[in-house]
Design an enzyme around this catalytic site. Structure first.
Site, PDB file in Angstrom:
ATOM      1  N   ASN A 208       0.858  -1.193   0.000  1.00 53.11           N
ATOM      2  CA  ASN A 208       0.000   0.000   0.000  1.00 53.11           C
ATOM      3  C   ASN A 208       0.887   1.234   0.000  1.00 53.11           C
ATOM      4  OD1 ASN A 208       0.542   0.829   2.851  1.00 53.11           O
ATOM      5  ND2 ASN A 208      -0.368  -1.176   3.258  1.00 53.11           N
ATOM      6  N   ASP A 276      -4.679  -6.058   5.102  1.00 61.43           N
ATOM      7  CA  ASP A 276      -5.731  -6.859   5.720  1.00 61.43           C
ATOM      8  C   ASP A 276      -5.682  -8.308   5.250  1.00 61.43           C
ATOM      9  OD1 ASP A 276      -6.845  -4.909   7.333  1.00 61.43           O
ATOM     10  OD2 ASP A 276      -7.924  -4.022   5.646  1.00 61.43           O
ATOM     11  N   PRO A 304      -3.603 -11.580  10.586  1.00 60.75           N
ATOM     12  CA  PRO A 304      -3.940 -11.340  11.998  1.00 60.75           C
ATOM     13  C   PRO A 304      -4.109  -9.837  12.233  1.00 60.75           C
ATOM     14  CG  PRO A 304      -1.601 -11.887  11.727  1.00 60.75           C
ATOM     15  CD  PRO A 304      -2.257 -12.121  10.398  1.00 60.75           C
ATOM     16  N   ILE A 306      -3.196  -7.131  14.391  1.00 57.46           N
ATOM     17  CA  ILE A 306      -2.186  -6.941  15.452  1.00 57.46           C
ATOM     18  C   ILE A 306      -2.741  -6.032  16.557  1.00 57.46           C
ATOM     19  CG2 ILE A 306       0.208  -6.282  15.904  1.00 57.46           C
ATOM     20  CD1 ILE A 306       0.592  -6.521  12.770  1.00 57.46           C
ATOM     21  N   LYS A 337     -14.322   1.691  15.208  1.00 59.51           N
ATOM     22  CA  LYS A 337     -13.082   0.890  15.183  1.00 59.51           C
ATOM     23  C   LYS A 337     -12.462   0.796  16.576  1.00 59.51           C
ATOM     24  CE  LYS A 337     -10.872   1.007  11.414  1.00 59.51           C
ATOM     25  NZ  LYS A 337     -10.153   1.526  10.248  1.00 59.51           N
TER      26      LYS A 337
HETATM   27  O1  C5P Z   1      -8.817  -2.092  10.411  1.00 62.72           O
HETATM   28  P1  C5P Z   1      -7.888  -1.020   9.969  1.00 62.72           P
HETATM   29  O2  C5P Z   1      -6.774  -1.515   9.097  1.00 62.72           O
HETATM   30  O3  C5P Z   1      -8.532   0.195   9.395  1.00 62.72           O
HETATM   31  O4  C5P Z   1      -7.233  -0.510  11.344  1.00 62.72           O
HETATM   32  C1  C5P Z   1      -6.144   0.305  11.392  1.00 62.72           C
HETATM   33  C2  C5P Z   1      -5.402   0.114  12.678  1.00 62.72           C
HETATM   34  O5  C5P Z   1      -5.262  -1.262  12.952  1.00 62.72           O
HETATM   35  C3  C5P Z   1      -3.979   0.642  12.585  1.00 62.72           C
HETATM   36  O6  C5P Z   1      -3.598   1.037  13.876  1.00 62.72           O
HETATM   37  C4  C5P Z   1      -3.207  -0.579  12.114  1.00 62.72           C
HETATM   38  O7  C5P Z   1      -1.836  -0.478  12.482  1.00 62.72           O
HETATM   39  C5  C5P Z   1      -3.916  -1.679  12.845  1.00 62.72           C
HETATM   40  N1  C5P Z   1      -3.943  -2.957  12.124  1.00 62.72           N
HETATM   41  C6  C5P Z   1      -3.268  -4.039  12.659  1.00 62.72           C
HETATM   42  N2  C5P Z   1      -3.324  -5.263  12.060  1.00 62.72           N
HETATM   43  C7  C5P Z   1      -4.035  -5.440  10.926  1.00 62.72           C
HETATM   44  C8  C5P Z   1      -4.738  -4.355  10.376  1.00 62.72           C
HETATM   45  C9  C5P Z   1      -4.664  -3.133  11.000  1.00 62.72           C
HETATM   46  O8  C5P Z   1      -2.615  -3.874  13.701  1.00 62.72           O
HETATM   47  N3  C5P Z   1      -4.059  -6.630  10.363  1.00 62.72           N
END
Ligand code: C5P
Length: 398
Positions: A208, A276, A304, A306, A337
């Site tokens: 990305n 994702d 996963p 995180i 979120k």
């Molecule tokens: O769900 P989304 O990607 O929008 O969420 C963003 C937040 O979740 C950010 O803090 C990102 O670092 C964290 N994140 C994560 N693991 C993932 C996806 C997002 O820690 N697989």
């Protein structure tokens, strides 16, 4: 914060030298004392009289100054301080430091000292970006020199970009951190940053547009407040800051493992743009066209989460901060979120292409906590980082 600390302040020649006067005042307000050294170029911008009057100290200017040598030699001058601070540090002064030159009082003190050195660079953006300056910075970082700034913004010369000297308040914070007196001293903070790369085959990947700029700025700001920072970074465009523990990773699964290994921590700040999904049927060999005109069908598996794992898992840090990059209904999505992931704060931003935020130098964020949403004005990513680090310090210090 600087109670009883002695700062040897070297003022270089640049328009930002006027900010050194405010810096003297703030160091004194924090309990420190200042012994000022003015370079010849510095004295073109501020007068020894104003510097000396504010510092309540004699201003040292020349290397071969007999009275001064009789009172205190340059070696002693460089060692009787707790920290040497160079503000503003010009491109020329940085070059002299990197080259180990000692042809005036300032450069001689910097070479003779046995104390740490903190520099606040200030120069035209092109001079800052010039490969020669960047090379000198690498050398100085390797020598253990500490940096604060420069900031991005409009410059006295009318150009825009990195090169403005850090604000005096930020320099005082960096001085505190360098002397081990920052509010996050003794705290461990894990920061994730950058994109992840999810392989399709050994040469191709899905990624990305995250540059890692906000995560790197945050790690630096937390470090400057005294935190021990573990910086888990995907393949970012922006280099990691100095004096943090860097853990480079590629994939989301690597990042999850690196974060788990970095715990326990007092706070976790997840600024990474984690993919994702990963390619479930990634190939061990390079995929080849077989002439049939049929494209390979990629299958995806969810990575996963995180942030959610750390927020809900055992050994949860006291403060967990997530980021939310959204393109519509930023506050509503980010608020949801926060609940869903179980973190304490969400730093939400609008990354629609029109904002220029993704990969850019500025950010406009809304901080979402248990008590509501707080929208900050658009500002440099460095400034967002400093504000957020200060809030983190308020939340976990003590
Ligand atoms: O769900 P989304 O990607 O929008 O969420 C963003 C937040 O979740 C950010 O803090 C990102 O670092 C964290 N994140 C994560 N693991 C993932 C996806 C997002 O820690 N697989």
């Amino acid at each position: 914060m600087l109670s009883g600390k002695r700062i040897l302040l070297i003022i270089g020649g640049g328009i930002a030298a006027y900010k050194a006067l405010e810096l003297i005042r703030l160091i004194q307000k924090a309990g420190g004392t200042v012994t000022p050294v003015l370079t010849r170029a510095g004295s073109e911008f501020v007068t020894p009289l104003s510097v000396g009057a504010l510092a309540k100290s004699r201003v040292h200017e020349a290397l071969f100054d007999l009275t001064s040598e009789a009172e205190m030699g340059h070696i002693e001058l460089s060692r009787s301080a707790d920290l040497l601070v160079v503000a503003p540090a010009t491109a020329d002064l940085l070059a002299k430091m990197a080259g180990g030159r000692a042809d005036d009082l300032a450069s001689t003190l910097l070479l003779a000292t046995d104390k740490r050195v903190l520099v606040a660079p200030a120069m035209n953006v092109r001079m800052w970006q010039h490969p020669a300056t960047q090379r000198n910075l690498d050398v100085l970082r390797g020598d253990g020199v500490l940096f604060v700034g420069p900031d991005e913004g409009e410059m006295a010369c009318g150009e825009y970009g990195p090169g403005r000297m850090a604000e005096p308040a930020a320099i005082v914070e960096a001085i505190g951190a360098a002397l081990g007196g920052g509010p996050l001293t003794g705290k461990h903070v894990v920061v994730t940053s950058g994109p992840t790369h999810e392989p399709i085959d050994p040469v191709r990947y899905i990624a990305n547009r995250s540059s890692g700029a906000q995560g790197a700025a945050l790690a630096a700001a937390l470090r400057d407040l005294g935190a021990k920072v573990t910086f888990v970074t995907g393949p970012a465009a922006v280099p990691p800051p100095a004096s943090v523990t860097v853990v480079p990773v590629e994939t989301a699964r690597d990042m999850a493992a690196a974060v788990a290994a970095a715990l326990p921590a007092d706070a976790a700040v997840m600024a990474a743009a984690v993919a994702d999904w990963r390619v479930a049927n990634s190939s061990g060999q390079k995929l080849k066209k077989d002439g049939s005109g049929k494209a390979p069908a990629l299958e995806f598996a969810e990575n996963p989460d995180i942030l959610a794992t750390v927020s809900k898992g055992p050994g949860r840090p006291r403060l967990v901060v997530g980021f939310a990059a959204e393109t519509t209904d930023v506050v509503a999505h980010a608020t949801a979120k926060r609940e869903r992931k179980g973190c304490d704060w969400i730093v939400a931003n609008d990354v629609s292409p029109a904002t220029g935020i993704m990969g850019g130098t500025e950010n406009a964020v809304t901080l979402i906590t248990a008590s509501g949403a707080e929208t900050w004005p658009r500002m440099g990513k460095d400034e967002v980082a400093r504000r957020l680090a200060a809030r983190i310090a308020e939340a976990i210090a003590g």
